[in-house]
Design an enzyme around this catalytic site. Structure first.
Site, PDB file in Angstrom:
ATOM      1  N   HIS A  93       6.865 -13.009 -25.134  1.00  0.00           N
ATOM      2  CA  HIS A  93       7.805 -14.100 -25.459  1.00  0.00           C
ATOM      3  C   HIS A  93       7.059 -15.270 -26.087  1.00  0.00           C
ATOM      4  O   HIS A  93       7.552 -15.901 -27.023  1.00  0.00           O
ATOM      5  CB  HIS A  93       8.512 -14.602 -24.192  1.00  0.00           C
ATOM      6  CG  HIS A  93       9.394 -13.585 -23.538  1.00  0.00           C
ATOM      7  ND1 HIS A  93       9.103 -13.020 -22.325  1.00  0.00           N
ATOM      8  CD2 HIS A  93      10.567 -13.038 -23.946  1.00  0.00           C
ATOM      9  CE1 HIS A  93      10.065 -12.165 -22.003  1.00  0.00           C
ATOM     10  NE2 HIS A  93      10.956 -12.154 -22.960  1.00  0.00           N
ATOM     11  N   LYS A 129       9.800  -6.195 -31.802  1.00  0.00           N
ATOM     12  CA  LYS A 129       9.987  -4.826 -32.305  1.00  0.00           C
ATOM     13  C   LYS A 129      10.038  -3.812 -31.164  1.00  0.00           C
ATOM     14  O   LYS A 129      10.407  -2.671 -31.356  1.00  0.00           O
ATOM     15  CB  LYS A 129       8.836  -4.463 -33.237  1.00  0.00           C
ATOM     16  CG  LYS A 129       8.901  -5.117 -34.594  1.00  0.00           C
ATOM     17  CD  LYS A 129       7.789  -4.551 -35.450  1.00  0.00           C
ATOM     18  CE  LYS A 129       7.809  -5.108 -36.845  1.00  0.00           C
ATOM     19  NZ  LYS A 129       6.637  -4.678 -37.616  1.00  0.00           N
TER      20      LYS A 129
END
Ligand code: PAF
Length: 273
Positions: free
Chosen positions: A34, A145
């Site tokens: 994150h 991704k």
């Protein structure tokens, strides 16, 4: 850092800012993956908004909604230290009302792979993401991704609904031994964590095979299944960027994906070729 708990509060906070808005949606339990998204948003935008919202509509009955890791204090600190301008931290009733218009994932792409194992999951993801993108008025939104199918479906939603936001795909962050970072890794015991390395090892082997000239999907899948034993493998799939199954790897347009259970923890990983 401003903390907004409702759409109205967030709008008021945004009204005091100018320039491009980089948005990172999360469900909290923030990790370095994150932080990588936030750092990229920080570099590329004037204002950075992060949301922390454990979205109930994307969990199926019996999934880990109630035990999904919640780390409010640590998450706030991470956001503060990462230079986030506005943290959006709503309760469920600030996001959902009764008898709402619903968003449905596409019939095929939304119901294969993750969508087949978790039917309806992507309806919930798309519903909350469209709300969050609208509330934050994001110029750019950042997604990992690692959740490749989620990323593909959000990109498709933005195209289908002519939304004015740029979706930015960010590479998966891994531990030094290859394990892809995930908020769910905290559920793994020490021995399960070692077993979990089979996912990234199988993808590494797939990459080597392709580098050696192997293109046949079924051959790559066979070798990956061998490496993944004795895990409870849900799928090993080879698709193009539109998430259509392909029989041959095409460099520049292929994603190899794996999902498996390690103990009771469900893990996913993938490699983009
Ligand atoms: O990837 C996630 O953490 C969630 O699916 C998202 C995009 C924040 C929507 O709840």
């Amino acid at each position: 850092m401003i903390i907004a708990r409702t759409a109205v509060e967030l709008r008021a906070a945004l009204d005091s800012k100018t320039g491009s808005i980089g948005f990172v949606p999360t469900m909290g339990a923030l990790h370095i993956g994150h932080r990588t998204l936030i750092e990229k948003a920080r570099v590329e935008n004037d204002v950075v908004v992060v949301s922390i919202f454990v979205n109930p509509t994307q969990f199926l009955a019996g999934e880990d909604l109630s035990k999904y890791p919640r780390r409010e204090e640590a998450d706030f600190k991470i956001c503060q230290l990462s230079g986030v301008d506005i943290l959006f931290y709503p309760e469920v009733d600030a996001m959902y009302g009764n008898d709402e218009v619903s968003i449905k994932a596409p019939d095929i792409r939304g119901y294969i792979l993750e969508g087949a194992v978790r039917p309806g999951h992507f309806d919930g993801v798309l519903s909350v993401v469209i709300k969050l993108l609208n509330i934050t008025r994001a110029t750019r939104a950042y997604f990992g991704k690692k959740d490749a199918q989620q990323l593909a479906l959000i990109t498709q939603m933005v195209e289908n609904f002519f939304m004015c936001v740029e979706i930015i795909a960010v590479d998966t962050v891994r531990e030094s031994d290859g394990l892809a970072l995930s908020s769910r890794n905290v559920y793994l015991s020490a021995s399960e964590r070692i077993e979990a390395l089979k996912l990234s090892a199988s993808l590494k082997r797939a990459t080597h095979l392709v580098m050696q000239g192997v293109r046949a999907s079924n051959e790559i899948q066979r070798v990956m299944f061998e490496i993944l034993q004795p895990l409870d493998v849900e799928y090993v799939a080879i698709v193009n960027r539109r998430f259509e199954s392909i029989s041959e790897v095409v460099i520049g347009d292929t994603i190899v994906l794996v999902a498996a259970r390690v103990g009771t923890t469900r893990l996913i990983d993938n490699v983009w070729m």
